[in-house]
Design an enzyme around this catalytic site. Sequence first.
Site, PDB file in Angstrom:
ATOM      1  N   ARG A 168      46.000  29.335  40.852  1.00  0.00           N
ATOM      2  CA  ARG A 168      46.631  30.123  41.904  1.00  0.00           C
ATOM      3  C   ARG A 168      45.628  31.172  42.361  1.00  0.00           C
ATOM      4  O   ARG A 168      44.714  31.536  41.623  1.00  0.00           O
ATOM      5  CB  ARG A 168      47.927  30.781  41.420  1.00  0.00           C
ATOM      6  CG  ARG A 168      47.748  31.514  40.155  1.00  0.00           C
ATOM      7  CD  ARG A 168      49.006  32.037  39.539  1.00  0.00           C
ATOM      8  NE  ARG A 168      48.578  32.992  38.529  1.00  0.00           N
ATOM      9  CZ  ARG A 168      48.411  34.274  38.735  1.00  0.00           C
ATOM     10  NH1 ARG A 168      48.703  34.801  39.905  1.00  0.00           N
ATOM     11  NH2 ARG A 168      47.978  35.063  37.780  1.00  0.00           N
ATOM     12  N   ARG A 172      49.018  38.525  48.579  1.00  0.00           N
ATOM     13  CA  ARG A 172      50.091  39.526  48.695  1.00  0.00           C
ATOM     14  C   ARG A 172      50.372  39.814  50.145  1.00  0.00           C
ATOM     15  O   ARG A 172      49.443  40.050  50.905  1.00  0.00           O
ATOM     16  CB  ARG A 172      49.627  40.839  48.077  1.00  0.00           C
ATOM     17  CG  ARG A 172      49.872  40.899  46.646  1.00  0.00           C
ATOM     18  CD  ARG A 172      49.573  42.302  46.172  1.00  0.00           C
ATOM     19  NE  ARG A 172      49.185  42.174  44.784  1.00  0.00           N
ATOM     20  CZ  ARG A 172      48.272  42.898  44.204  1.00  0.00           C
ATOM     21  NH1 ARG A 172      47.656  43.837  44.868  1.00  0.00           N
ATOM     22  NH2 ARG A 172      47.988  42.707  42.946  1.00  0.00           N
ATOM     23  N   ARG A 245      30.421  30.542  29.162  1.00  0.00           N
ATOM     24  CA  ARG A 245      29.801  30.912  30.435  1.00  0.00           C
ATOM     25  C   ARG A 245      29.184  32.275  30.233  1.00  0.00           C
ATOM     26  O   ARG A 245      29.731  33.110  29.522  1.00  0.00           O
ATOM     27  CB  ARG A 245      30.860  30.968  31.537  1.00  0.00           C
ATOM     28  CG  ARG A 245      30.794  29.747  32.450  1.00  0.00           C
ATOM     29  CD  ARG A 245      31.754  29.876  33.580  1.00  0.00           C
ATOM     30  NE  ARG A 245      31.523  31.111  34.306  1.00  0.00           N
ATOM     31  CZ  ARG A 245      32.489  31.927  34.733  1.00  0.00           C
ATOM     32  NH1 ARG A 245      33.711  31.667  34.513  1.00  0.00           N
ATOM     33  NH2 ARG A 245      32.210  33.021  35.380  1.00  0.00           N
ATOM     34  N   ARG A 276      28.273  39.946  42.394  1.00  0.00           N
ATOM     35  CA  ARG A 276      28.831  41.261  42.730  1.00  0.00           C
ATOM     36  C   ARG A 276      27.896  42.389  42.305  1.00  0.00           C
ATOM     37  O   ARG A 276      26.985  42.172  41.508  1.00  0.00           O
ATOM     38  CB  ARG A 276      30.222  41.448  42.136  1.00  0.00           C
ATOM     39  CG  ARG A 276      30.319  41.191  40.651  1.00  0.00           C
ATOM     40  CD  ARG A 276      31.777  41.294  40.201  1.00  0.00           C
ATOM     41  NE  ARG A 276      31.855  41.427  38.755  1.00  0.00           N
ATOM     42  CZ  ARG A 276      32.922  41.821  38.088  1.00  0.00           C
ATOM     43  NH1 ARG A 276      34.024  42.147  38.734  1.00  0.00           N
ATOM     44  NH2 ARG A 276      32.919  41.915  36.780  1.00  0.00           N
ATOM     45  N   GLU A 302      25.269  41.435  39.321  1.00  0.00           N
ATOM     46  CA  GLU A 302      25.763  40.470  38.330  1.00  0.00           C
ATOM     47  C   GLU A 302      25.466  39.056  38.808  1.00  0.00           C
ATOM     48  O   GLU A 302      25.847  38.684  39.923  1.00  0.00           O
ATOM     49  CB  GLU A 302      27.273  40.702  38.186  1.00  0.00           C
ATOM     50  CG  GLU A 302      27.890  40.042  37.011  1.00  0.00           C
ATOM     51  CD  GLU A 302      29.356  40.463  36.846  1.00  0.00           C
ATOM     52  OE1 GLU A 302      29.644  41.674  36.715  1.00  0.00           O
ATOM     53  OE2 GLU A 302      30.215  39.568  36.885  1.00  0.00           O
ATOM     54  N   TYR A 350      39.576  33.388  25.820  1.00  0.00           N
ATOM     55  CA  TYR A 350      39.363  34.511  26.719  1.00  0.00           C
ATOM     56  C   TYR A 350      40.524  35.492  26.567  1.00  0.00           C
ATOM     57  O   TYR A 350      41.647  35.199  26.965  1.00  0.00           O
ATOM     58  CB  TYR A 350      39.213  34.117  28.195  1.00  0.00           C
ATOM     59  CG  TYR A 350      38.904  35.383  28.954  1.00  0.00           C
ATOM     60  CD1 TYR A 350      37.596  35.852  29.024  1.00  0.00           C
ATOM     61  CD2 TYR A 350      39.917  36.203  29.444  1.00  0.00           C
ATOM     62  CE1 TYR A 350      37.306  37.073  29.591  1.00  0.00           C
ATOM     63  CE2 TYR A 350      39.637  37.432  30.018  1.00  0.00           C
ATOM     64  CZ  TYR A 350      38.329  37.852  30.085  1.00  0.00           C
ATOM     65  OH  TYR A 350      38.043  39.081  30.623  1.00  0.00           O
ATOM     66  N   ASP A 352      41.744  39.470  27.353  1.00  0.00           N
ATOM     67  CA  ASP A 352      41.462  40.796  27.894  1.00  0.00           C
ATOM     68  C   ASP A 352      41.569  41.801  26.749  1.00  0.00           C
ATOM     69  O   ASP A 352      42.075  41.485  25.666  1.00  0.00           O
ATOM     70  CB  ASP A 352      42.467  41.136  29.004  1.00  0.00           C
ATOM     71  CG  ASP A 352      42.026  40.566  30.341  1.00  0.00           C
ATOM     72  OD1 ASP A 352      40.808  40.516  30.590  1.00  0.00           O
ATOM     73  OD2 ASP A 352      42.899  40.173  31.145  1.00  0.00           O
TER      74      ASP A 352
END
Length: 370
Positions: A168, A172, A245, A276, A302, A350, A352
């Site tokens: 997805r 918004r 990665r 970025r 980056e 992964y 957070d």
Amino acid sequence: MYNYLIVGAGLFGAAFARMAAESGKTCLVIEKRNHIGGNAYTEKVEGINVHRYGAHIFHTNSKPVWDFVSRFAVFNRYTNSPVANYKGEIYSLPFNMHTFSKMWGISTPDEARAIIEKQRAGVGEPSNLEEQAISLVGTDIYEKLVKGYTEKQWGRPCSELPAFIIKRLPVRFTYDNNYFNALFQGIPVGGYTAMVSAMLEGIEVRTGTDYLAHKPEFDALAEKVIYTGAIDEYFCCCLGALEYRTLRFETETLDTPNYQGNAVVNYTDSETPFTRIIEHKWFEFGRDENGNDLPKTVISREFSKEWEPGDEPYYPVNDAKNSALYEQYRELAGREEKVIFGGRLGEYKYYDMDNVIERALALAEKELKA
Ligand code: FAD
């Protein structure tokens, strides 16, 4: 003899150590890098807390996790609102009414919906990432804001990438630039290293110390080991190496107070080689802890990079091949009597920062009760 030897002074190790110490357990934390904090580590350069291993924004929906971290730091009101730079055109992220208004000169959600609907009509069952992205956000947003960035991230054309990578894309239909939907968000004032240091206060920590280089000696020091390093390395990669990665950063200090006016700017065209630029001072509004403006700035470009053994293992690749290999290592781990594997590398997942803390607190609850 210590009750716990904790391998790794990242957030998992530090949170577990804190809880264990508060339960009256003795702990030794060892860390192979020359600093604590794991990948959340920040170092001060020109008064700016530089996120050495990539931009870290704390966000969570968990009140217990927020309460826990708030014991060790005051969090500022930073809200992640990255912007995209497409060949000099600036768009708001995540895709929201500011983005649509700039892209199409419209102002209402109905107008935006209608344009996206029209642009995605005709795409059937997506067979690759390009079709998947167009089916979600239409052609204009795909071409300007998704295509180049994603191709740089993965090193391959979107038409050759599998559709499932983008399940997805956040869209918004409100004027809300807040990237995360979390209830709680911010950056610890003074940096993550100070926060982790407060978590580890009163606990013995040895940095520059590699557990695997002297495993038998360290094992003999404690009743139990909490291991937050890479699970495959623990077993000397005997079944093969897990893949990651990785990223490469080019960091420089500039003699200007304001380089790009935002902490995070994504370069979404294909030609710019980096994905970025992070301008670290804006995580703390360009000021030091006393509210003084900082005269210089530090930026990090980056770059995405194909992982090779020896690189920093940043993001686990949870595809079928690596997940199957991880399962084999997990089985071996289950046979280790006094070692518990945890954290991002120990569980090859992964997570957070809030997930890692939640997992560490849950382990502490289970372990320390027992
Ligand atoms: P780590 O931080 O990796 O800590 C493990 C520690 O163990 C390391 O310090 C390592 O040196 C040490 N170690 C390993 N092997 C040994 C050994 N043999 N002996 C001794 N020590 C050893 N999360 C968010 O919530 N928000 C973000 O914005 C965000 N941004 C991110 C950006 C990037 C580029 C990356 C890579 C991650 C990001 N994360 C973010 C995720 C966050 O970094 C992790 O959730 C968190 O740092 C994991 O903590 P950990 O303790 O499990 O692992």
